[in-house]
Design an enzyme around this catalytic site. Structure first.
Site, short mmCIF file in Angstrom:
data_model
loop_
_atom_site.label_atom_id
_atom_site.label_comp_id
_atom_site.label_asym_id
_atom_site.label_seq_id
_atom_site.Cartn_x
_atom_site.Cartn_y
_atom_site.Cartn_z
N SER A 139 60.90 -111.18 -51.90
CA SER A 139 60.21 -111.93 -53.28
C SER A 139 59.33 -112.71 -52.20
O SER A 139 59.89 -113.36 -51.83
CB SER A 139 61.74 -112.56 -53.48
OG SER A 139 61.63 -112.80 -54.65
N TYR A 152 69.72 -116.99 -52.55
CA TYR A 152 68.70 -116.11 -52.28
C TYR A 152 67.59 -115.66 -51.55
O TYR A 152 67.35 -114.40 -51.08
CB TYR A 152 68.71 -115.81 -54.39
CG TYR A 152 67.19 -114.92 -54.35
CD1 TYR A 152 67.56 -113.53 -54.75
CD2 TYR A 152 65.72 -115.21 -54.46
CE1 TYR A 152 67.09 -112.06 -55.18
CE2 TYR A 152 64.93 -113.53 -55.32
CZ TYR A 152 65.48 -112.89 -55.35
OH TYR A 152 64.51 -111.75 -55.93
#
Ligand code: NAP
Length: 246
Positions: A139, A152
């Site tokens: 990401s 995350y």
């Protein structure tokens, strides 16, 4: 992609994983469609792939469990005998500020978003011959400083490190390992986190003036899965429409 490749895509029932599974099948791959809860959505992806004349099997396995990863690859080997392409796509996004971090939140995110990548790669490499592709979905957040995303972003940064090290370890066997780091992509996961208004705000930050689609990512995965990417390994490709990075 030549006709006979076998791909395992984790989290392939919805979103980016489903688009990847369909795109790899369109390029001639037989596909293991992994999911954890949504049997109906997984069955729809399998049906689409079979409609393209390729073989597909849905395998329910929670890849945050090392034991279930083993089952996933046992099923893959039983169905198709080998694996040529692994796309480590399944992950969860959960915002969690430092003062709210719990051991449970750490495990929820790291077991799925990072540990699964390591153990699925180990299993897949065992079933690959002297060539193969491992593609880890990271990401943009791995290299941003957005409050609330330390778990995350940290897990995604870990898989980018796995990508480089595994590329070095598996290169001598002709296996490439790369990561693709999407920006904002319009999926169920995004819709649970952002309002339409915020999504439009992010769209206006990209030179291309829109957010990404699952297919925008799937097309890049297909290139990395193909023979045309043979000289690319250990890399992180940002697939984000040129959104400005902070
Ligand atoms: P999504 O729409 O939430 O879909 C998640 C998929 O993963 C579903 O197929 C789900 O299966 C599966 N899954 C969830 N937990 C699982 C588990 N424990 N074991 C096996 N499968 C599991 O997600 P997405 O937005 O497509 O994201 C896909 C990847 O792209 C992730 O790695 C994410 O971090 C990354 N990414 C997404 C964005 C974005 O803006 N969307 C941006 C950057 C990176 P069920 O259908 O059975 O629940």
């Amino acid at each position: 992609m030549r006709q006979s490749k076998v791909a395992v895509v984790t989290g392939a029932s919805r979103g980016i994983g489903a688009a990847v599974a369909r795109r790899l099948a369109r390029d001639g791959a037989d596909v293991i469609v992994n999911y954890t809860a949504n049997e109906v959505a997984a069955a729809r992806v399998v049906e689409d792939i079979r409609g393209m004349g390729r073989r597909a099997t849905a395998v329910r396995a929670d890849v945050s469990s090392v034991e279930e990863i083993k089952v996933l690859f046992e099923r893959a080997a039983a169905a198709f005998e080998r694996v040529d392409v692994l796309v480590n796509n399944a992950a969860v996004f959960e915002a969690c500020a430092l003062q709210d971090v719990s051991r449970a939140a750490f495990s929820n995110i790291f077991d799925l978003n990072a540990r699964s990548v390591l153990f699925a790669s180990e299993e897949a490499a065992r079933l690959m011959g002297n060539s193969g592709r491992i593609i880890n979905i990271s990401s943009d957040l791995s290299c941003m400083a957005m409050p609330g995303t330390s778990l995350y972003a940290g897990a995604k940064a870990a898989i980018e490190a796995f990508t480089r090290v595994h590329a070095a370890e598996l290169g001598p066997r002709g296996i490439t390992v790369n990561a693709i780091a999407p920006g904002i992509i319009d999926t169920d996961a995004l819709r649970t986190q952002m309002t339409d208004e915020r999504i439009q705000g992010v769209a206006s930050m990209t030179p291309l003036g829109r957010v990404g689609t699952p297919e925008d990512v799937a097309d890049v995965v297909a290139f990395i899965a193909s023979d045309d990417s043979r000289w690319i390994t250990g890399q992180v490709l940002h697939v984000n429409g040129g959104v400005l990075m902070r």
